[in-house]
Design an enzyme around this catalytic site. Structure first.
Site: not given
Ligand code: PMT
Length: 402
Positions: A209-211, A277
């Site tokens: 995943s991402n932030h 995102a």
């Protein structure tokens, strides 16, 4: 009758400028607004409730409990009733309460319960208005999304001259009218927003995943809903939800799910904002059981994910507006302009990871807007709510295509 049917809660606090609230009430009522007044206790030293009740044609509230009638004034009901909470004048003392969440009187308790937009018009003496604590509190309440009607300059009650005068009631009226006009400028429009991160499963307990927190997407969704649009939000797992309860939320995890939900509603939309995102790659095979720790290293085969904006960009209909985001770490403008063209966007919002105060998770952002016609706009570092407003203003500048 520019304010016909609008419900305005007018808060009045202790300041010599409180006398101007009588004229302001008159102007609002004359334009057709229903005005309910709440006074702080110290406002009673400057203007009488009788004057204000006569002008607003409603009893004025200033206490939680009225000993004469034995009745309780419900701050939650007041907060839910209003289309706009206008506090004019607001003193340094009440401003500090709003900034810090204290609620020791009816006015500040109503503020904490209000779901409507809040507009505040400060009135203070010259040096008070410039004091760092007042400037900080103004910044704090602005970051909550409250609208500040800056004090005007001129002669002050103390005899000093400079900024601190309550904005003239005619000018406040103009701001209130402009607020309601712009408030409904997306009425009838259907808007799709993707927001937050995607999660690409590796096994039942792990993912890539991402932030992204979803704060930017939620602020955009709330701005559209506030301005009358029907908002469909495809929301990645764990992302912040918007405040407006009318927004339709479609929770998803993976890029593939985000694509499916977006594609399902896309045809019916007028505007699409791709703020999510999205992971560009996902594990080729998802293990059905938790992967065991074996050996000194491991490799995961990744395959390219569907590009949601690119795919829907190819299906974009002539009347539709597509807005993308670009999150870059180098050669930012070049990459953003490339994506604008490649993904068939009308507008792309660039936020740079190199810029302090911008990007993932923060409450603020700093963006550059690149329009399809070649013109660009830059923001300061601003709360994401204000960046969202700037983006909506930008969308309004895109020429209608049919
Ligand atoms: O959520 P926050 O913490 O508030 O942070 C906000 C944000 C930084 C996540 C947001 O403002 C932002 O920049 N979102 C887009 C991030 C991104 O993935 O950019 P990109 O350059 O990789 O993608 C370009 C565009 O294509 C984006 O509109 C993206 O949503 C879209 N895209 C990308 C890949 C993919 N597979 N599908 C897509 O739709």
């Amino acid at each position: 009758m520019l304010l016909k049917g609008k419900k305005i809660l007018l808060g009045i606090t202790g300041s010599i400028a409180a006398y101007k609230a009588a004229h302001l009430t008159r102007l609002l009522v004359k334009e057709g607004a229903e005005v309910q007044i709440i006074m702080s206790t110290s406002a009673l030293d400057f203007i009488t409730p009788l004057t204000l009740a006569t002008l607003s044609k409603k009893p004025v509230f200033h206490e939680f409990f009225d000993p004469k009638t034995g009745s309780w004034t419900n701050h939650v009901d007041l907060g839910l009733w209003a289309d706009l909470f206008l506090i004019a004048p607001i003193s340094a003392n009440t401003l500090s309460k709003l900034a810090n969440g204290s609620c020791d009187n009816l006015l500040s308790a109503t503020y904490l319960s209000a779901r409507c937009p809040v507009m505040i018009a400060p009135a203070m003496d010259l040096d008070m208005y410039q004091h760092p604590s007042v400037r900080k509190n103004l910044g704090t309440v602005a970051s909550f999304g409250n609208i500040i009607l800056d004090a005007e300059s001129g002669e002050l009650a103390s005899g000093l001259s400079g900024q601190g005068r309550l904005m003239e009631p005619e000018n406040i009226l103009e701001k209130v009218v402009a607020h309601f006009v712009s408030a409904e400028d997306f009425l009838g429009k259907k808007v799709l927003i993707t927001s937050g991160p995607t999660q690409e499963a590796i096994d039942p307990v792990r993912f890539i995943s991402n932030h992204s927190s979803g704060k930017m997407g939620a602020a955009i969704a709330d701005s559209f809903a506030r301005r009358g649009a029907e908002v469909h939000l495809v929301l990645g797992s764990g992302a912040i939800k918007p405040e407006n309860k009318k927004i339709k939320i479609y929770p998803v995890k993976s890029a593939q799910e985000m694509y499916q939900e977006s594609a399902r509603v896309h045809r019916a939309m007028d505007i699409c904002v791709f703020a999510a995102a999205v992971a560009d790659y996902a594990p080729k095979n998802v293990a059905t059981e938790k992967i065991k720790k074996e050996g000194e290293g491991m490799a995961i085969d990744l395959v390219k994910n569907v590009d949601i904006a690119l795919t829907l960009g190819k299906a974009k209909m002539p009347h539709q507006i597509h807005v993308g985001f670009a999150l870059e770490t180098e050669n930012e403008a070049f990459h953003a302009k490339n994506k604008l063209e490649k993904k068939n966007f009308d507008l792309i919002i660039l936020n740079s990871m190199r810029q302090k105060g911008a990007g993932f998770q923060l409450d603020t952002n700093k963006v550059s807007l690149f329009f399809e016609d070649g013109h660009t706009e830059e923001s300061e570092i601003l709360p994401k709510q204000q960046i969202a407003e700037m983006i909506l203003q930008g969308i309004k500048k895109i020429p209608v295509k049919i």
